[in-house]
Design a protein around this motif. Sequence first.
Motif: not given
Length: 609
Positions: A306-312
């Motif tokens: 979920l955090a990675a979706s913001y990063m990408f």
Amino acid sequence: MCGIFGCILKDGAAAPIIHQALKRLEYRGYDSAGEATLHNGKIYIKKDGGKIDEIHRIHNLDDLPGRVGIGHTRWATHGAPTQENAHPHTDCGNQIALVHNGIIENFAELKLELENKGHVFRSKTDTEVIAHLIEENLKSNPSLKFAEAVLEAVRKLQGSFAIAVISSKEPDKIICARRESPLIIGIGKNALYCASDIPAFLPLTNKVIIVEDDEFAVLSPEGFEIRKIADASIVMREPKLIDWTPEMAIKQGYKHFMLKEIHEQPACLKNTLRLQEHYLDLMATFLDRAREVFLVACGTSYHACLAASYMFSKLAFLATYPVIASEFIEQHGKSVNIDSTILAVSQSGETADTIAAVNAARQRAATILGLTNVIGSTLTRISRVYICQQSGPEIGVAATKTFTSQLSVLAQLALRLAKKRGKISQDEMDFIEAKLKKLPDIVETVIRTQEEKVRQLAQKYRDAKVFMFLGRGISTATAYEGRLKLMEIAYVPAMAFPAGESKHGPISLIEEGVPVIFICPRDETHKTIIGNIMEMKARGASIIALIEEGDEEIKKLVDDYIELPKGIPDVLSPIPFIVPLQLFAYYMAVEKGYDPDKPRNLAKSVTVK
């Protein structure tokens, strides 16, 4: 994280002692193991993939001859857990044997250089290059002593290492060296030992000397000598007496594995910054080509996704879809196709729901990418490309260091993809990369400065019946993970929502004294979350806020706060901001008299659907 051990005895056989020492180090790694001893000018080796007891049943680790030897228990980072990749590793002539804990960052360049000089490598590990470096030093300068050849070799190494080396040319010595990875010397009545951790030799002696960073040691029947790697100057250091029990020693003095692993996060984050760039580039290429990307995981790993979706999205302008693995087939099973890419995240690489989702996607020709902590796991075998997060074994059931390691790897991947796509400025890229490299120190600062305050908060709120966690943007993932930790080990009912959703139902649960934890980095959501704090405060909630240093505006509004270093980019904020919540869950469990290492009804790896 691996475990190394070495011993020099005046009398008796080394092999049984090495075997038992490795058993005591098995918590540091358990996918392969091996021993090497010296006898009559010859090196004898037994090693294989698998756990130590399995290897012993096949090979009988106790019957190697000799009074000098080394051993290793492995957690794979380079190369699968096979017999060829198991330690000890040797040079071309089998006259040098070596065990290693750490990661050699420049092994690929060194290996190519040595291959061009005729060296033949048998494994896919980074470790083997050290044995060949030592061999090359002795070959090019025959007048060098064994210790000098080792010293010249370690001066060429970049990365982290703790090594123990033996040579048939000087069979009465063990040469050790360290940088970042731990190394301890044990002083027995008629023996000397070296090891990654005190438990390895604690039943044999409690008299120890800590070898510090960038030092090497020469062990022999006459005693030991410690020198600086840089200039070979002698180091004088008095031994210490350790009064730990064996159980305390395994936990390095911490009361529980969970607390130990929370404190290990700075070192784990350093390891994630040593990933091989080739694999990051390769995975970024697959993501760049994808029509759609699903981030598939369970539990804590899902929160990392979920955090990675913001990063990408923020860094690479790539829309990704985080999906709970157990729902993936029902939700997306019919729509996944050859243009889909699945990035599956699983600490163990064996999570049943994640593997089932991946297999369903494979049947529809989707591209599979993997992020895991276990080389050789099912996920690594079925992925087109995988990255090992290099956290080392995590004993506590509740994930801590593996979560922050996953976040670090995913942030690096998003940055690599952003660079490939040219979506953010070079200045912004440089700023985020610089902060990423500082995260180990930032997390260490958070633990050092805030742990006692967090413990006091746990005492204050230990009788609370329910908690709510709120965050905005990427901090929503931090809120979810903080809630999960509290429920997992302190058995306190807790809710987590994006803060903007709180007024769409959850706020009706708020009454006088209900604790609400806000995650409040100074990002673009800062002003909005202040409004959410005021809404909760007006209804009688007790507000606990995680803030950046100097955030006086929020300090005035809340009942309690935890301060973190300022200036952390929002895409990296979950890494330091989750640490106080891990500590809070831990101390809440302790306050309630629960064992945080063994929460009820839970298992470390969920391998059934």
